[in-house]
Design a protein around this motif. Sequence first.
Motif, mmCIF file in Angstrom:
data_model
loop_
_atom_site.group_PDB
_atom_site.id
_atom_site.type_symbol
_atom_site.label_atom_id
_atom_site.label_comp_id
_atom_site.label_asym_id
_atom_site.label_seq_id
_atom_site.Cartn_x
_atom_site.Cartn_y
_atom_site.Cartn_z
ATOM 1 N N ASP A 1 -15.521 28.378 -25.406
ATOM 2 C CA ASP A 1 -14.530 29.460 -25.321
ATOM 3 C C ASP A 1 -13.144 28.853 -25.136
ATOM 4 O O ASP A 1 -12.583 28.829 -24.027
ATOM 5 N N VAL A 2 -12.592 28.344 -26.220
ATOM 6 C CA VAL A 2 -11.319 27.622 -26.190
ATOM 7 C C VAL A 2 -10.443 28.107 -27.345
ATOM 8 O O VAL A 2 -10.940 28.670 -28.326
ATOM 9 N N PRO A 3 -9.121 27.908 -27.245
ATOM 10 C CA PRO A 3 -8.228 28.394 -28.308
ATOM 11 C C PRO A 3 -8.399 27.676 -29.639
ATOM 12 O O PRO A 3 -8.210 28.266 -30.703
ATOM 13 N N ALA A 4 -8.716 26.369 -29.611
ATOM 14 C CA ALA A 4 -8.835 25.585 -30.846
ATOM 15 C C ALA A 4 -9.653 24.343 -30.548
ATOM 16 O O ALA A 4 -9.827 23.945 -29.389
ATOM 17 N N ASP A 5 -10.150 23.709 -31.614
ATOM 18 C CA ASP A 5 -11.015 22.548 -31.400
ATOM 19 C C ASP A 5 -10.244 21.246 -31.202
ATOM 20 O O ASP A 5 -10.707 20.351 -30.509
ATOM 21 N N LEU A 6 -9.062 21.122 -31.796
ATOM 22 C CA LEU A 6 -8.233 19.928 -31.650
ATOM 23 C C LEU A 6 -6.826 20.393 -31.284
ATOM 24 O O LEU A 6 -6.227 21.202 -31.998
ATOM 25 N N VAL A 7 -6.291 19.866 -30.199
ATOM 26 C CA VAL A 7 -5.049 20.406 -29.640
ATOM 27 C C VAL A 7 -4.158 19.269 -29.152
ATOM 28 O O VAL A 7 -4.643 18.257 -28.644
ATOM 29 N N VAL A 8 -2.846 19.459 -29.290
ATOM 30 C CA VAL A 8 -1.882 18.541 -28.684
ATOM 31 C C VAL A 8 -0.980 19.366 -27.770
ATOM 32 O O VAL A 8 -0.454 20.411 -28.167
ATOM 33 N N THR A 9 -0.843 18.915 -26.517
ATOM 34 C CA THR A 9 -0.040 19.620 -25.517
ATOM 35 C C THR A 9 1.165 18.775 -25.160
ATOM 36 O O THR A 9 1.025 17.620 -24.743
ATOM 37 N N GLY A 10 2.351 19.354 -25.328
ATOM 38 C CA GLY A 10 3.573 18.641 -25.022
ATOM 39 C C GLY A 10 3.996 18.830 -23.577
ATOM 40 O O GLY A 10 3.300 19.457 -22.769
ATOM 41 N N ILE B 1 -9.145 30.261 -18.469
ATOM 42 C CA ILE B 1 -10.491 29.697 -18.573
ATOM 43 C C ILE B 1 -11.509 30.815 -18.377
ATOM 44 O O ILE B 1 -11.452 31.573 -17.404
ATOM 45 N N ALA B 2 -12.430 30.931 -19.314
ATOM 46 C CA ALA B 2 -13.473 31.958 -19.249
ATOM 47 C C ALA B 2 -14.703 31.438 -19.985
ATOM 48 O O ALA B 2 -14.634 30.468 -20.741
ATOM 49 N N GLY B 3 -15.836 32.097 -19.751
ATOM 50 C CA GLY B 3 -17.053 31.728 -20.462
ATOM 51 C C GLY B 3 -17.474 30.298 -20.187
ATOM 52 O O GLY B 3 -17.489 29.836 -19.048
ATOM 53 N N SER B 4 -17.809 29.575 -21.258
ATOM 54 C CA SER B 4 -18.247 28.182 -21.158
ATOM 55 C C SER B 4 -17.387 27.328 -22.079
ATOM 56 O O SER B 4 -16.972 27.775 -23.156
ATOM 57 N N GLY B 5 -17.145 26.117 -21.675
ATOM 58 C CA GLY B 5 -16.340 25.249 -22.522
ATOM 59 C C GLY B 5 -16.438 23.795 -22.116
ATOM 60 O O GLY B 5 -17.006 23.445 -21.072
ATOM 61 N N ASP B 6 -15.865 22.953 -22.971
ATOM 62 C CA ASP B 6 -15.922 21.514 -22.774
ATOM 63 C C ASP B 6 -14.644 20.920 -23.376
ATOM 64 O O ASP B 6 -14.293 21.244 -24.521
ATOM 65 N N VAL B 7 -13.944 20.091 -22.608
ATOM 66 C CA VAL B 7 -12.700 19.483 -23.088
ATOM 67 C C VAL B 7 -12.716 17.987 -22.776
ATOM 68 O O VAL B 7 -12.959 17.583 -21.632
ATOM 69 N N PHE B 8 -12.451 17.182 -23.795
ATOM 70 C CA PHE B 8 -12.215 15.749 -23.622
ATOM 71 C C PHE B 8 -10.750 15.501 -23.959
ATOM 72 O O PHE B 8 -10.270 15.932 -25.018
ATOM 73 N N ALA B 9 -10.030 14.820 -23.062
ATOM 74 C CA ALA B 9 -8.585 14.675 -23.227
ATOM 75 C C ALA B 9 -8.157 13.219 -23.206
ATOM 76 O O ALA B 9 -8.757 12.382 -22.525
ATOM 77 N N VAL B 10 -7.090 12.958 -23.951
ATOM 78 C CA VAL B 10 -6.425 11.662 -23.970
ATOM 79 C C VAL B 10 -5.007 11.900 -23.476
ATOM 80 O O VAL B 10 -4.188 12.502 -24.180
#
Length: 283
Positions: A69-78, A88-97
């Motif tokens: 439950d995320v906005p997009a599969d590949l994201v860049v945050t400035g 944040i809701a439901g279930s999700g998984d995030v790996f970040a660099v």
Amino acid sequence: MRIRPDETSGVLHPENLTRYAARWIDPDPAVRDVVDTYWHVRWHLDEGEVVDQTIVDLPAVTLTVEAGDVPADLVVTGLHRRAWQRRIAGSGDVFAVRLRPAGLAVLSALRPQDLADATTPLTGGIDDGLRALLARIAAAGTPDDRARVADALVAERLRAHPPSPAHLLANEVLDELRSRAYRRTGTPLAEHFAVSERSIQRALSATLGIGPKQAARRIRLQEAARAIAVHGDDDLAEIAVELGYADQAHLTSDFRAATGTTPGAYRRQLRQLAGQRQSGNAL
């Protein structure tokens, strides 16, 4: 390594970190000019539950591979000038660099100004090279596998596009500012690095889109949020002095401008949530 609530993470209401199963993953030392750290979170909230997580982030660009439950599969945050929220809701998984200042120019054609105050899905045409790199990281299985794939891909990019001396200076300046969070005095940055003030300004502007004063302010705000959360009974005036603010009023003004609430109100929120958790555990 789990991210503890008493660490500097930039997460307001840091007790949520235990719910997200948040952890750091160290990068290979060979890519330290580009990668500050990897982190991973996984969550599963009850049906209908929503958490609006407020974040005062480090001055850094972050790349994420997301699922569920995320906005997009590949994201860049400035970089954000103010605290920002992630719902944040439901279930999700995030790996970040999380990148060091020099990292964006090594991995991407995007500029920090292109990403300011935004969380941008990497759709086709924005930066196809960066999207391809993140897609290869996403194809790995576990978070640790992703970190090792990222190490290899970043090392490959480093060989092809090594950072400039100015970008490496930006890395060193940010490291120094982080180390000075609790120091009230110190050698001026230009003198410390034996360069001009203009060189430092240009280096940070080119890599982060901000100057040293703005970077230092962001770092202090992160530390202020952590100190208020971890040392709940400490006097706010004492916290202000330890972090180099002129007085408590200066801390309050800075904190309110960034987060929309005062340090005192934030502390009361933390205590209220702690009381609710204790009541729930007693039932």
